[in-house]
Design an enzyme around this catalytic site. Sequence first.
Site, PDB file in Angstrom:
ATOM      1  N   HIS A  43      28.082  23.526  99.072  1.00  0.00           N
ATOM      2  CA  HIS A  43      27.543  23.007  97.801  1.00  0.00           C
ATOM      3  C   HIS A  43      26.272  23.707  97.329  1.00  0.00           C
ATOM      4  O   HIS A  43      25.784  23.441  96.234  1.00  0.00           O
ATOM      5  CB  HIS A  43      27.360  21.483  97.861  1.00  0.00           C
ATOM      6  CG  HIS A  43      26.167  20.991  98.613  1.00  0.00           C
ATOM      7  ND1 HIS A  43      24.983  20.662  97.996  1.00  0.00           N
ATOM      8  CD2 HIS A  43      25.970  20.748  99.932  1.00  0.00           C
ATOM      9  CE1 HIS A  43      24.118  20.221  98.910  1.00  0.00           C
ATOM     10  NE2 HIS A  43      24.685  20.271 100.083  1.00  0.00           N
ATOM     11  N   CYS A  52      14.125  16.881  99.951  1.00  0.00           N
ATOM     12  CA  CYS A  52      14.433  15.904 100.988  1.00  0.00           C
ATOM     13  C   CYS A  52      13.287  14.927 101.185  1.00  0.00           C
ATOM     14  O   CYS A  52      13.427  13.942 101.874  1.00  0.00           O
ATOM     15  CB  CYS A  52      14.753  16.615 102.286  1.00  0.00           C
ATOM     16  SG  CYS A  52      16.070  17.805 102.058  1.00  0.00           S
TER      17      CYS A  52
HETATM   18  C1  LIG Z   1      20.931  21.804 102.009  1.00  0.00           C
HETATM   19  C2  LIG Z   1      20.466  22.318 103.334  1.00  0.00           C
HETATM   20  C3  LIG Z   1      20.969  21.805 104.530  1.00  0.00           C
HETATM   21  C4  LIG Z   1      21.924  20.643 104.564  1.00  0.00           C
HETATM   22  O1  LIG Z   1      23.196  21.016 104.158  1.00  0.00           O
HETATM   23  P1  LIG Z   1      24.234  19.868 103.730  1.00  0.00           P
HETATM   24  O2  LIG Z   1      25.508  20.602 103.520  1.00  0.00           O
HETATM   25  O3  LIG Z   1      23.681  19.262 102.472  1.00  0.00           O
HETATM   26  O4  LIG Z   1      24.318  18.895 104.851  1.00  0.00           O
HETATM   27  C5  LIG Z   1      20.561  22.361 105.721  1.00  0.00           C
HETATM   28  N1  LIG Z   1      19.686  23.373 105.733  1.00  0.00           N
HETATM   29  C6  LIG Z   1      19.167  23.907 104.606  1.00  0.00           C
HETATM   30  C7  LIG Z   1      18.211  25.036 104.691  1.00  0.00           C
HETATM   31  C8  LIG Z   1      19.525  23.381 103.370  1.00  0.00           C
HETATM   32  O5  LIG Z   1      19.010  23.883 102.261  1.00  0.00           O
END
Ligand SMILES: *Cc1c(COP(=O)(O)O)cnc(C)c1O
Length: 389
Positions: A201, A325
């Site tokens: 995503h 986050c």
């Molecule tokens: C978005 C993100 C995640 C988490 O990924 P998800 O697919 O949303 O669980 C982990 N690490 C980094 C660096 C991110 O930007």
Amino acid sequence: MRQVYLDYSATTPVKKEVLEAMLPYFTEHFGNPSSIYGIGQDSKTAITNARLQVAALIHADPSEVFFNAGGTESDNWAVFGIADALKEKGNHIITTKIEHHAMLHSCEFLEKRGYEVTYLGIGPDGRINLDELEKAITDKTILISVMTVNNEIGTVQPIKEIGQIAQKHGIVFHTDAVQALGNVPIDVKEMGIDLMSMSAHKIYGPKGIGALYIRKGVRISNYLHGGAQENKRRAGTENLPGIIGFGKAAELARLHFDDHVKHCSELRNYLIDEVLKKIPDTAVNGTMEYRHPGNANITFRYIEGEAMLLLLDAKGISVSTGSACSSTSLVPSHVLSSLGVPVEDIHGTLRFTVGDFTTKEDIDYVVETLAEIVERLRGISSVNSKKGW
Ligand SMILES: *Cc1c(COP(=O)(O)O)cnc(C)c1O
């Protein structure tokens, strides 16, 4: 009202081509890939193709790509899978203070269970010090985990050099490449990466799907237990439409890599230049030299990022404060703290991330709106300070 989305590091819209590739796998091509009959095998073939597409983006062998639920699961799998598989060898993990919470909180969980974790700091440029990394290695070290690109300040770490150090000491090297994928060149072989986290995503694919790259020969325990899916490494009936979407998004990211990087970096640089020129008391956090092409992390002194964010939202503009986050927490960003940004400046910091659908007109609208909002908020705060608040 004009809508401008400048939070591509939080998530991206699914591209039309991606959605179109996915749609048949909700309806007519719904077979369980584990079923032996025709429509099951069709699903299996489609997954094989998607695995090729993801592998091509990172220069891996398709058999080294394991689909799962995304970046968070991949980070958890890497940490817990290595901690379990190598518990006879040692209990020490090296990571950094600026990792995503999926990594930091997994490490903290292990610390409560007797593991030792070294959290490396970063220099003024946002990068770790390689000598410090090498000095932190002990004969108990089982894992080095350093993210390729930071999600808040966009800093790119010296991954190839870290890979060489890990290799020299025979230690497994994991990198969270969720922000890096499609934005900086990744070659798992050339960079010496053993494990790598990916998420769809963040590259115009669907949410809830990603993969862990596991280099052939790396010993790592399974994280989910059950059926024989993903070559018996990750149980659970496959997220078929998600996998197809991730594959398509990976293919588009590979084919349009140069255009994407050029488009994003030009608009990002334009945004930064305009903000610094038109709005006083602003500063960019993190190095411009090793940086995600779409990332601009900017401090607006003497005002609150949250207030700016809400006023921008009222004008149809979506950005995030220091860390997406942290949007429900008042703890100042751990990344900006590590970078040495003073607490009061952290509170006045916004992250803008541009992407494929951003236009120059979007940036003009954002800068114009920002200038008004900053002036308004600073006007209020100077009145407040005169009253001695
Ligand atoms: C978005 C993100 C995640 C988490 O990924 P998800 O697919 O949303 O669980 C982990 N690490 C980094 C660096 C991110 O930007």
